[in-house]
Design a protein around this motif. Structure first.
Motif, short mmCIF file in Angstrom:
data_model
loop_
_atom_site.label_atom_id
_atom_site.label_comp_id
_atom_site.label_asym_id
_atom_site.label_seq_id
_atom_site.Cartn_x
_atom_site.Cartn_y
_atom_site.Cartn_z
N CYS A 119 38.88 48.13 42.53
CA CYS A 119 38.39 48.83 43.73
C CYS A 119 38.13 50.27 43.34
O CYS A 119 39.06 51.00 42.98
N GLY A 175 36.44 39.19 42.33
CA GLY A 175 36.74 37.93 43.00
C GLY A 175 35.99 36.77 42.35
O GLY A 175 34.89 36.94 41.83
N THR A 201 36.17 41.02 48.68
CA THR A 201 35.75 40.15 47.58
C THR A 201 36.49 38.82 47.72
O THR A 201 37.69 38.80 48.00
N TRP A 227 45.75 46.82 48.98
CA TRP A 227 44.99 45.60 49.18
C TRP A 227 45.55 44.82 50.37
O TRP A 227 46.77 44.75 50.57
N LEU A 254 41.27 42.13 40.17
CA LEU A 254 40.37 42.78 41.13
C LEU A 254 40.34 44.28 40.85
O LEU A 254 41.35 44.87 40.45
N VAL A 312 38.32 35.49 46.81
CA VAL A 312 39.14 34.83 45.80
C VAL A 312 39.41 33.41 46.27
O VAL A 312 39.93 33.21 47.38
N GLU A 365 34.77 46.76 45.91
CA GLU A 365 35.65 45.83 45.22
C GLU A 365 34.83 44.94 44.29
O GLU A 365 33.65 44.67 44.55
N TYR A 373 39.74 39.40 49.84
CA TYR A 373 40.63 40.52 49.53
C TYR A 373 39.91 41.83 49.81
O TYR A 373 38.80 42.06 49.32
#
Length: 122
Positions: A22, A9, A116, A36, A20, A118, A6, A93
């Protein structure tokens, strides 16, 4: 082996936006659904959004209308566009993906990324 990585963030002010990403890599035949989850401090992991290989999407009520999930099947990558962010969106996340490792795999295996952060400031 399969890896999910990921990115995207960050720290953002309330009302702001983040995107974001991935990316799934490794010994992959096909990636099925991707999605997610998020986990805030002291809370259980919460589902956020899912996208199927065909592009059908679903969202948690708390993010519907503000977040948009999309994917690039050629890159085995999905994206979560987050708009109108709120302090309550603050969390780590995590991306997940259901992966078929071979053409003869009977079922997909679920893989998770490392997460990641946030953070949305008020």
């Amino acid at each position: 082996q399969v890896q999910l990585v990921e990115s995207g963030g960050d720290l953002v002010q309330a009302g702001g936006s983040l995107r974001l990403s991935c990316a799934a890599s490794g010994s992959i035949f096909r990636v099925n659904a991707m999605g997610w989850y998020r986990q805030a401090p002291g809370k259980q992991r919460q589902w956020v959004a899912t996208i199927t290989s065909g592009g059908s999407t679903s969202y948690a009520d708390s993010v519907r209308g503000r977040f948009t999930i999309s994917r690039d099947n050629a890159k085995n990558t999905n994206y979560l566009q987050m708009n109108s962010l709120k302090p309550e969106d603050t969390a780590v996340y995590y991306c997940n993906a259901d992966v078929f490792l071979t053409s003869y795999s009977g079922k997909a295996l679920k893989y998770w990324g490392q997460g990641t952060q946030v953070t949305v400031s008020s």
